[in-house]
Design a protein around this motif. Structure first.
Motif, PDB file in Angstrom:
ATOM      1  N   ALA A 206     -24.771  47.168  46.909  1.00  0.00           N
ATOM      2  CA  ALA A 206     -23.668  47.394  46.055  1.00  0.00           C
ATOM      3  C   ALA A 206     -23.775  46.100  45.012  1.00  0.00           C
ATOM      4  CB  ALA A 206     -22.150  47.462  46.678  1.00  0.00           C
TER       5      ALA A 206
ATOM      6  N   LYS B   2     -26.665  46.686  42.510  1.00  0.00           N
ATOM      7  CA  LYS B   2     -26.319  47.343  41.594  1.00  0.00           C
ATOM      8  C   LYS B   2     -25.370  46.914  40.509  1.00  0.00           C
ATOM      9  CE  LYS B   2     -26.613  51.601  44.360  1.00  0.00           C
ATOM     10  NZ  LYS B   2     -25.897  52.751  44.993  1.00  0.00           N
ATOM     11  N   TRP B   3     -24.326  45.946  41.049  1.00  0.00           N
ATOM     12  CA  TRP B   3     -23.600  45.390  40.032  1.00  0.00           C
ATOM     13  C   TRP B   3     -23.960  44.272  39.094  1.00  0.00           C
ATOM     14  CZ3 TRP B   3     -21.696  40.057  39.487  1.00  0.00           C
ATOM     15  CH2 TRP B   3     -20.570  40.047  38.570  1.00  0.00           C
TER      16      TRP B   3
END
Length: 233
Positions: A148, A151-152
């Motif tokens: 995550a 992706k951020w």
């Protein structure tokens, strides 16, 4: 016979107040001329030259020449880490202290810790990344980047796959000397602060390692990490 690290010699170099002031002035990662460091340490140019020579010989500083001028900087991020760690050591009991000056308040609020973000804002950003599940604390004072988090950072404009890890990994826990908590350091921390500078979210203050968070920066921090200015005051 086992060779012992020369801790005493390095400690002696740092312990001298003028040299400590010069080293502190270089903790934002920028190179500075001898005259500016003499002013920071409140000593004459001749005295500063002597101190700088000792710091160079001791491996704490590096120097680069541009024309007739010489610019001094810390010898590396490991020196900054050592200085920040030493600064965090102090009595745990409550001690009556003088009110902080405006400059000291700014340093405590947000500053460059050599090449990454520190102070209350740096701690809040790190906590935000942890709470969102973008980072997780790992062994040996590391932070691990989660899928995550990858992706951020990619959405923010940081290609983490192109970042070369150090021997400490992609992200490191650095002890904040004012807040006495860990903030984000290492290559990922460097890319994050550079992004914030490039996007005009934060700006350097003249002749200081303090940084200002700009209105755009507060908007970005609130939107992505839930950080609001009032919560840090």
């Amino acid at each position: 016979m086992t060779t012992q690290p020369n801790i005493a010699a390095v400690a002696l170099l740092i312990a001298e107040p003028a040299r400590a002031a010069m080293l502190s002035a270089l903790l934002d990662g920028r190179a500075r001329p001898a005259g500016e460091l003499a002013h920071a340490a409140s000593v004459t140019p001749q005295t500063a030259s002597s101190h700088l020579g000792k710091l160079l010989a001791g491996g704490l500083l590096a120097v680069e020449t541009q024309g007739r001028h010489r610019y001094y900087r810390l010898a590396g991020s490991h020196i900054a880490l050592a200085l920040e760690t030493l600064a965090s050591i102090g009595p745990t009991e409550s001690v009556r202290r003088k009110p902080l000056t405006r400059g000291a308040q700014k340093l405590r609020f947000a500053r460059c810790c050599y090449d990454h973000l520190a102070g209350r804002v740096g701690i809040a950003v790190t906590h935000g990344l942890l709470e969102k599940g973008f980072l997780v604390a790992a062994e040996k004072k590391r932070f691990d980047l989660t899928p995550a988090g990858t992706k951020w950072f990619d959405r923010m404009g940081v290609d983490t796959t192109a970042i070369k890890p150090t021997r400490y990994g992609l992200a490191r826990q650095c002890l904040d000397w004012t807040e006495r908590q860990h903030h984000l350091a290492g290559p990922l921390g460097v890319h994050l602060i550079n992004l914030l500078f490039a996007e005009s979210c934060i700006r350097r203050l003249p002749s200081s390692r303090a940084v200002d968070v700009m209105p755009k920066g507060w908007k970005v921090l609130k939107e992505h990490l839930g950080i609001e200015e009032w919560s840090l005051l």
